[in-house]
Design an enzyme around this catalytic site. Structure first.
Site, PDB file in Angstrom:
ATOM      1  N   GLU A 228       0.889  -1.171   0.000  1.00 43.54           N
ATOM      2  CA  GLU A 228       0.000   0.000   0.000  1.00 43.54           C
ATOM      3  C   GLU A 228       0.912   1.202   0.000  1.00 43.54           C
ATOM      4  O   GLU A 228       1.578   1.492   0.997  1.00 43.54           O
ATOM      5  CB  GLU A 228      -0.931  -0.016   1.221  1.00 43.54           C
ATOM      6  CG  GLU A 228      -2.089   0.964   1.098  1.00 43.54           C
ATOM      7  CD  GLU A 228      -1.744   2.358   1.603  1.00 43.54           C
ATOM      8  OE1 GLU A 228      -1.455   3.246   0.767  1.00 43.54           O
ATOM      9  OE2 GLU A 228      -1.745   2.545   2.827  1.00 43.54           O
ATOM     10  N   CYS A 262      -2.382   8.957   2.960  1.00 43.13           N
ATOM     11  CA  CYS A 262      -2.272   8.494   1.577  1.00 43.13           C
ATOM     12  C   CYS A 262      -3.573   8.695   0.819  1.00 43.13           C
ATOM     13  O   CYS A 262      -3.564   8.865  -0.405  1.00 43.13           O
ATOM     14  CB  CYS A 262      -1.837   7.036   1.540  1.00 43.13           C
ATOM     15  SG  CYS A 262      -2.852   5.923   2.532  1.00 43.13           S
TER      16      CYS A 262
END
Length: 460
Positions: A228, A262
């Protein structure tokens, strides 16, 4: 790397921690492997008891855990408490659903019987970042321990106390020793861990650079990995969006956790009809943010996690301007002390400006004027990242159709991308691969074993 706690608001060095020795790393791998041999045979009800107990401790001691997050990475207290609560929710989710999610799957076959069983792989390595010191760990630990795997944690070097606290949390919840272990590991030791035959997979949340290195090491060792990585989420505003609420969500979606998320709303893409209205309201909303001590209730803009992070963002702004972008600083001047960056709005970002394709991990917003809806979708997809995104419109059904055209792992209609215990998380393109949470996450590191029973006289 140096494992240390340094207050992001004051800059004070509070405590340092020694790197793990090679002997400690090997012992941790051996204990994790030995623990796996018994943990994989542990009944789901016992694994669930541990997960529920961890959730209960987090809720009971929320102030203690939240305080660690604020001290080490500068998170606002309400946001720190929210992270602790979300972590507890994830533990409870797997306590209540892991057995069902991993239930044997009977296949419809022409003859005989075929069943797929989910079996744990063994020892896993988790490499996690600093921006959500508990949530990032629990979203890999809760599903994988519930599945029967054991876990070694290499956390970010600036949140060592949070890492140690998480290990103690699991022991206090009744997790057998060796099932979860925090290591203050070095980069060279990480490669040693990945190459060890007792370790069967690695999950990383972090930068593109770190992801490329770890993925290469895992691939060379023929180990499963999930990544990720970064994101530059599009926040698409259509002409019929409810403007006041949309602007409020835009300000929050970009600036929560100091903009160090993010999936924060980094690229605002507004159709021409409402661009000027949005811009005026957005500037006013950002200007109301108050930078200061993250422990103060009135503070709404946190410092960045480190001086280096703040300097990197400032340098990226300078580079964006050098390539033709317009940078507008917004709101009251942020404090000189601490790792603050002045909230900044970037406009006039042409297609040949490399900053258009960067991730700004701080309070910097990129605004794009789209000619129409189709142009907005094109701009949204004109990114190397594909993590999350948002579409704002008065017509949710149409918003969902627009969302289908955006190439990301997640799209929310009328809400910034968010994380919840009962929703999957992950992206595509340079945002990585694999999924975490819910049934997708728990099955990333299991052996999907087929057992087929066929009549002995059946043809080959």
């Amino acid at each position: 790397m140096t494992y240390e706690t340094r207050n992001p608001y004051t800059g004070d060095l509070l405590e340092t921690f020694p790197d793990a020795t090679d002997s400690e790393v090997n012992q941790a791998i051996e204990k994790a492997h030995t623990a796996f041999l018994s943990w994989k045979e542990t009944e789901f009800v016992e694994r669930a008891r541990v997960m529920h107990a961890a959730a209960k401790i987090l809720r009971r001691d929320v102030d203690y855990f939240a305080n660690l997050l604020t001290v080490e990475m500068g998170k606002l207290v309400p946001e720190a408490k929210a992270e602790v609560a979300l972590s507890a929710d994830i533990f409870d989710y797997y306590a209540e659903n892991a057995q069902t999610l991993l239930a044997p799957q009977k296949l419809p076959v022409a003859e005989g019987e075929a069943v797929i069983y989910a079996e744990p792989l063994g020892v896993l390595l988790a490499i996690e970042p600093w921006n959500f010191p508990f949530y990032q760990v629990v979203r890999i630990a809760a599903p994988q321990m519930s599945a029967g795997n054991t876990l070694l944690l290499k956390h970010a070097s600036n949140v060592p106390q949070a890492a140690a606290a998480f290990e103690k949390l699991m022991l206090d919840a009744g997790l057998p020793e060796g099932v979860f272990k925090n290591l203050y590991a070095t980069r060279s030791q990480l490669e040693t861990i990945i190459n060890d035959p007792r370790v069967h997979g690695v999950a990383l949340t972090g930068s593109e650079g770190a992801g490329a290195v770890v993925a290469a090491q895992a691939g060379k060792a023929l180990k499963k990995s999930t990544l990720e990585l970064g994101g530059a989420d599009a926040f698409v505003v259509l002409a019929d969006a409810e403007m006041e609420k949309t602007i409020d969500w835009a300000v929050l979606g970009r600036h929560w956790n100091g903009g160090q998320v993010c999936v924060s709303s980094k690229r605002m893409i507004i159709v021409d009809d409402v661009y000027d209205t949005f811009l005026e309201g957005y500037i006013a909303g950002v200007a109301r943010l108050k930078a200061g001590d993250p422990f103060e209730p009135t503070t709404t803009l946190a410092p960045l996690s480190s001086k280096a992070a703040a300097e990197e963002i400032k340098d990226k702004i300078r580079q964006a301007v050098s390539f033709g972008a317009t940078a507008t600083e917004v709101g009251p001047i942020v404090p000189n002390s601490g790792n603050f960056v002045q909230p900044t709005i970037l406009t006039d970002i042409s297609q040949d400006n490399p900053a258009r394709y960067w991730e700004f991990f701080g309070p910097v917003s990129m605004l794009f004027r789209a000619k129409d809806e189709d142009d907005a979708v094109q701009i949204a997809n004109d990114s190397p990242f594909g993590l999350g995104g948002s579409v704002f419109t008065a017509n949710p059904k149409h918003g969902a159709e627009v969302a289908k055209r955006i190439t990301t792992g997640m799209v929310f209609v009328n809400h910034p991308t968010m994380a919840k215990a009962d929703l999957p998380f992950g992206g595509v393109k340079r945002s990585g691969y694999g999924r975490e949470l819910v049934g997708l996450g728990i099955k990333e590191f299991v052996n999907h074993k087929l057992i087929a029973v066929v009549d002995i006289d059946a043809p080959f």
